[in-house]
Design a protein around this motif. Sequence first.
Motif, PDB file in Angstrom:
ATOM      1  N   SER A 234     -47.426 -23.698  20.063  1.00 24.38           N
ATOM      2  CA  SER A 234     -46.231 -24.401  19.627  1.00 24.38           C
ATOM      3  C   SER A 234     -45.478 -24.975  20.830  1.00 24.38           C
ATOM      4  CB  SER A 234     -45.374 -23.394  18.860  1.00 24.38           C
ATOM      5  OG  SER A 234     -44.456 -24.050  18.064  1.00 24.38           O
ATOM      6  N   PRO A 235     -45.394 -26.309  20.928  1.00 28.92           N
ATOM      7  CA  PRO A 235     -44.673 -26.913  22.049  1.00 28.92           C
ATOM      8  C   PRO A 235     -43.175 -26.866  21.793  1.00 28.92           C
ATOM      9  CG  PRO A 235     -45.473 -28.635  20.594  1.00 28.92           C
ATOM     10  CD  PRO A 235     -45.937 -27.327  20.005  1.00 28.92           C
ATOM     11  N   CYS A 236     -42.392 -26.583  22.828  1.00 26.47           N
ATOM     12  CA  CYS A 236     -40.940 -26.489  22.650  1.00 26.47           C
ATOM     13  C   CYS A 236     -40.222 -27.299  23.712  1.00 26.47           C
ATOM     14  CB  CYS A 236     -40.449 -25.059  22.829  1.00 26.47           C
ATOM     15  SG  CYS A 236     -41.324 -23.866  21.862  1.00 26.47           S
ATOM     16  N   TYR A 237     -39.387 -28.183  23.287  1.00 27.17           N
ATOM     17  CA  TYR A 237     -38.515 -28.887  24.216  1.00 27.17           C
ATOM     18  C   TYR A 237     -37.093 -28.719  23.711  1.00 27.17           C
ATOM     19  CZ  TYR A 237     -36.378 -32.666  26.844  1.00 27.17           C
ATOM     20  OH  TYR A 237     -35.553 -33.403  27.647  1.00 27.17           O
TER      21      TYR A 237
ATOM     22  N   GLU B  12     -34.010 -23.858  21.608  1.00 33.58           N
ATOM     23  CA  GLU B  12     -33.415 -22.514  21.536  1.00 33.58           C
ATOM     24  C   GLU B  12     -32.840 -22.217  20.152  1.00 33.58           C
ATOM     25  OE1 GLU B  12     -30.414 -22.338  24.582  1.00 33.58           O
ATOM     26  OE2 GLU B  12     -29.051 -23.639  23.475  1.00 33.58           O
ATOM     27  N   ALA B  13     -32.460 -23.277  19.434  1.00 37.49           N
ATOM     28  CA  ALA B  13     -31.845 -23.064  18.126  1.00 37.49           C
ATOM     29  C   ALA B  13     -32.837 -22.530  17.098  1.00 37.49           C
ATOM     30  CB  ALA B  13     -31.233 -24.370  17.624  1.00 37.49           C
ATOM     31  N   VAL B  14     -34.120 -22.815  17.265  1.00 35.21           N
ATOM     32  CA  VAL B  14     -35.069 -22.407  16.216  1.00 35.21           C
ATOM     33  C   VAL B  14     -36.047 -21.318  16.668  1.00 35.21           C
ATOM     34  CG1 VAL B  14     -35.046 -24.623  15.008  1.00 35.21           C
ATOM     35  CG2 VAL B  14     -36.718 -24.244  16.813  1.00 35.21           C
ATOM     36  N   LEU B  15     -36.063 -21.026  17.981  1.00 38.26           N
ATOM     37  CA  LEU B  15     -37.141 -20.185  18.510  1.00 38.26           C
ATOM     38  C   LEU B  15     -37.268 -18.803  17.873  1.00 38.26           C
ATOM     39  CD1 LEU B  15     -37.716 -20.598  22.306  1.00 38.26           C
ATOM     40  CD2 LEU B  15     -39.396 -20.416  20.490  1.00 38.26           C
TER      41      LEU B  15
ATOM     42  N   ASP C 256     -41.807 -27.051  27.376  1.00 36.91           N
ATOM     43  CA  ASP C 256     -42.054 -28.356  27.998  1.00 36.91           C
ATOM     44  C   ASP C 256     -40.840 -28.794  28.835  1.00 36.91           C
ATOM     45  OD1 ASP C 256     -43.146 -30.781  28.618  1.00 36.91           O
ATOM     46  OD2 ASP C 256     -42.709 -31.705  26.683  1.00 36.91           O
ATOM     47  N   GLY C 257     -40.569 -28.041  29.889  1.00 29.86           N
ATOM     48  CA  GLY C 257     -39.476 -28.392  30.794  1.00 29.86           C
ATOM     49  C   GLY C 257     -38.117 -28.484  30.113  1.00 29.86           C
ATOM     50  N   SER C 258     -37.813 -27.528  29.244  1.00 28.09           N
ATOM     51  CA  SER C 258     -36.529 -27.571  28.529  1.00 28.09           C
ATOM     52  C   SER C 258     -35.364 -27.417  29.493  1.00 28.09           C
ATOM     53  CB  SER C 258     -36.453 -26.437  27.509  1.00 28.09           C
ATOM     54  OG  SER C 258     -37.488 -26.543  26.591  1.00 28.09           O
ATOM     55  N   THR C 259     -34.234 -28.008  29.131  1.00 31.48           N
ATOM     56  CA  THR C 259     -33.047 -27.872  29.974  1.00 31.48           C
ATOM     57  C   THR C 259     -32.090 -26.827  29.405  1.00 31.48           C
ATOM     58  OG1 THR C 259     -32.159 -29.761  28.776  1.00 31.48           O
ATOM     59  CG2 THR C 259     -33.120 -30.210  30.924  1.00 31.48           C
ATOM     60  N   ASP C 260     -32.414 -26.245  28.248  1.00 30.56           N
ATOM     61  CA  ASP C 260     -31.568 -25.189  27.691  1.00 30.56           C
ATOM     62  C   ASP C 260     -32.215 -23.822  27.951  1.00 30.56           C
ATOM     63  OD1 ASP C 260     -33.666 -25.103  25.984  1.00 30.56           O
ATOM     64  OD2 ASP C 260     -32.552 -25.508  24.150  1.00 30.56           O
ATOM     65  N   HIS C 261     -31.936 -22.833  27.121  1.00 30.63           N
ATOM     66  CA  HIS C 261     -32.441 -21.483  27.408  1.00 30.63           C
ATOM     67  C   HIS C 261     -33.776 -21.179  26.739  1.00 30.63           C
ATOM     68  CE1 HIS C 261     -28.076 -21.097  28.219  1.00 30.63           C
ATOM     69  NE2 HIS C 261     -28.569 -20.501  29.292  1.00 30.63           N
TER      70      HIS C 261
ATOM     71  N   ASN D  96     -44.961 -21.925  30.814  1.00 33.02           N
ATOM     72  CA  ASN D  96     -43.781 -22.672  31.228  1.00 33.02           C
ATOM     73  C   ASN D  96     -44.215 -23.879  32.053  1.00 33.02           C
ATOM     74  OD1 ASN D  96     -41.101 -23.253  31.569  1.00 33.02           O
ATOM     75  ND2 ASN D  96     -40.856 -21.888  33.337  1.00 33.02           N
ATOM     76  N   LEU D  97     -43.997 -25.067  31.550  1.00 25.54           N
ATOM     77  CA  LEU D  97     -44.344 -26.251  32.328  1.00 25.54           C
ATOM     78  C   LEU D  97     -43.191 -26.576  33.278  1.00 25.54           C
ATOM     79  CD1 LEU D  97     -46.019 -28.516  29.619  1.00 25.54           C
ATOM     80  CD2 LEU D  97     -47.025 -26.742  31.048  1.00 25.54           C
ATOM     81  N   ALA D  98     -43.544 -27.033  34.470  1.00 25.26           N
ATOM     82  CA  ALA D  98     -42.537 -27.199  35.511  1.00 25.26           C
ATOM     83  C   ALA D  98     -41.574 -28.340  35.219  1.00 25.26           C
ATOM     84  CB  ALA D  98     -43.220 -27.404  36.851  1.00 25.26           C
ATOM     85  N   ARG D  99     -42.012 -29.278  34.383  1.00 18.78           N
ATOM     86  CA  ARG D  99     -41.075 -30.340  34.002  1.00 18.78           C
ATOM     87  C   ARG D  99     -41.490 -30.901  32.638  1.00 18.78           C
ATOM     88  NH1 ARG D  99     -43.349 -35.785  35.865  1.00 18.78           N
ATOM     89  NH2 ARG D  99     -41.615 -36.398  34.563  1.00 18.78           N
ATOM     90  N   ASN D 100     -40.637 -31.713  32.074  1.00 17.38           N
ATOM     91  CA  ASN D 100     -40.925 -32.273  30.760  1.00 17.38           C
ATOM     92  C   ASN D 100     -42.058 -33.290  30.850  1.00 17.38           C
ATOM     93  OD1 ASN D 100     -39.909 -34.747  28.706  1.00 17.38           O
ATOM     94  ND2 ASN D 100     -40.057 -32.709  27.849  1.00 17.38           N
ATOM     95  N   THR D 101     -43.132 -33.042  30.084  1.00  9.98           N
ATOM     96  CA  THR D 101     -44.286 -33.941  30.177  1.00  9.98           C
ATOM     97  C   THR D 101     -44.602 -34.604  28.844  1.00  9.98           C
ATOM     98  OG1 THR D 101     -45.680 -32.044  29.770  1.00  9.98           O
ATOM     99  CG2 THR D 101     -45.473 -32.745  32.046  1.00  9.98           C
ATOM    100  N   GLY D 102     -43.829 -34.281  27.813  1.00 12.00           N
ATOM    101  CA  GLY D 102     -44.049 -34.926  26.515  1.00 12.00           C
ATOM    102  C   GLY D 102     -44.891 -34.088  25.573  1.00 12.00           C
ATOM    103  N   HIS D 103     -44.673 -34.295  24.305  1.00 13.85           N
ATOM    104  CA  HIS D 103     -45.293 -33.540  23.221  1.00 13.85           C
ATOM    105  C   HIS D 103     -46.818 -33.402  23.359  1.00 13.85           C
ATOM    106  CE1 HIS D 103     -46.072 -33.498  18.606  1.00 13.85           C
ATOM    107  NE2 HIS D 103     -45.977 -32.272  19.059  1.00 13.85           N
ATOM    108  N   GLN D 104     -47.511 -34.546  23.491  1.00 16.76           N
ATOM    109  CA  GLN D 104     -48.977 -34.522  23.537  1.00 16.76           C
ATOM    110  C   GLN D 104     -49.493 -33.683  24.719  1.00 16.76           C
ATOM    111  OE1 GLN D 104     -51.240 -36.542  21.236  1.00 16.76           O
ATOM    112  NE2 GLN D 104     -49.349 -36.049  20.201  1.00 16.76           N
ATOM    113  N   ASN D 105     -48.896 -33.896  25.887  1.00 20.69           N
ATOM    114  CA  ASN D 105     -49.345 -33.155  27.066  1.00 20.69           C
ATOM    115  C   ASN D 105     -49.027 -31.673  26.938  1.00 20.69           C
ATOM    116  OD1 ASN D 105     -50.177 -35.580  28.201  1.00 20.69           O
ATOM    117  ND2 ASN D 105     -48.169 -35.939  29.101  1.00 20.69           N
ATOM    118  N   ALA D 106     -47.877 -31.368  26.317  1.00 16.67           N
ATOM    119  CA  ALA D 106     -47.501 -29.965  26.158  1.00 16.67           C
ATOM    120  C   ALA D 106     -48.512 -29.267  25.245  1.00 16.67           C
ATOM    121  CB  ALA D 106     -46.093 -29.850  25.588  1.00 16.67           C
ATOM    122  N   ILE D 107     -48.918 -29.946  24.172  1.00 14.91           N
ATOM    123  CA  ILE D 107     -49.919 -29.354  23.271  1.00 14.91           C
ATOM    124  C   ILE D 107     -51.221 -29.126  24.031  1.00 14.91           C
ATOM    125  CG2 ILE D 107     -51.346 -29.762  21.232  1.00 14.91           C
ATOM    126  CD1 ILE D 107     -49.166 -31.346  20.033  1.00 14.91           C
ATOM    127  N   MET D 108     -51.607 -30.128  24.823  1.00 11.91           N
ATOM    128  CA  MET D 108     -52.851 -30.021  25.584  1.00 11.91           C
ATOM    129  C   MET D 108     -52.775 -28.823  26.536  1.00 11.91           C
ATOM    130  SD  MET D 108     -55.712 -31.605  25.675  1.00 11.91           S
ATOM    131  CE  MET D 108     -57.107 -32.123  26.661  1.00 11.91           C
TER     132      MET D 108
END
Length: 320
Positions: free
Chosen positions: A8-11, A14-17, A48-53, A72-84
């Motif tokens: 499950s990719p998350c950007y 925190e509200a739904v986790l 995916d490099g979230s800026t919240d908690h 934990n990805l080091a920065r936001n890379t987008g939905h498709q890349n996060a799934i990959m």
Amino acid sequence: MIRLAIISPCYNEEAVLEWSAARLTGLLGELAQKGKVTPDSFVLYVNDGSTDHTWQLIRQLHGTHPQVKGVNLARNTGHQNAIMAGMMTAREWCDGLITIDADLQDDLSAIEAMVDAYADGYDVVYGVKVSRQADPRLKRLSAKAFYKLQQRMGIEAVYNHADFRFLSRRVLGQLARYGERNLYLRGIIPQLGFPSTTVDDVISPRTAGHSKYTLRRMLSLALDGITSFSVKPIYGILYMGAIFLCISVLIGVYVVHALITGTAEHGWASLMLSIWFVGGIILLSVGGVGLYIGKIYKEVKHRPLYSVEDILGDEKHARS
Ligand code: UDP
Ligand code: MG
């Protein structure tokens, strides 16, 4: 029995986790009780490099639920890349996996159906949206137009399927050979060609948080989908050049006629004719150059030439 991973990719989710983790681990527990998945099946969240908690929450959840893992990805890379990223991390640890958005808008009952389909011998199971009532109107309409456009461009994508799907380990092994930058999973997976089927997916509204897919992101995904899989737009230029040349022939006939009858202004004939003729030649040449660029583009993708489904005599490749 299958060791299942749910990716499950998350950007900024925190509200739904917490709610999502409780539902997914609960579901895995139920499936394990029914003897459909192993007890060590797990949920893997990709931050995916979230800026919240989001990441702190995933760590907490990992502490309390042994079935929750995280990347934990080091920065936001987008939905498709996060799934990959999630799929490539989990592929050695499971027999098959399901990708689902963290907001759980997809139908959770479809997950059991996917596991059953795997047991029936399918390697790829697509969740297909049967009702999009919960989606905003603009999203529904634009999605529909986009699927149609894809079809016209000759892209083999499943109608009304987004990224909610099951993939078996051997499909993941094949997918790992794709190293392309402009990732569009909905286009790649049907190309792999393993036994596949669909299950129904009834979409519900987002319970909390807000959609990360702005109109701009949707357009950019759509553009990626088309330009990563189709050279038809280049052929479009060629056709246009041919049409312009045909028109210039018609205009030529008209011009000669005008000259003979003496109705033409001085200089008009040569001007009209050259505009269409030169325009046609230029378009044809651009299209011609485009054909070569189309080939270069296919080469640089370095897509695998074939995908292996079975190897007799190789234990590692066989399905468990
Ligand atoms: N997402 C992500 N990286 C991004 C944008 C989105 O990992 O850069 C995730 C997001 O957290 C969610 C999923 O992709 O789990 C789909 O996003 P969302 O639900 O906002 O899109 P929608 O359902 O509105 O299309
Ligand atoms: Mg969503």
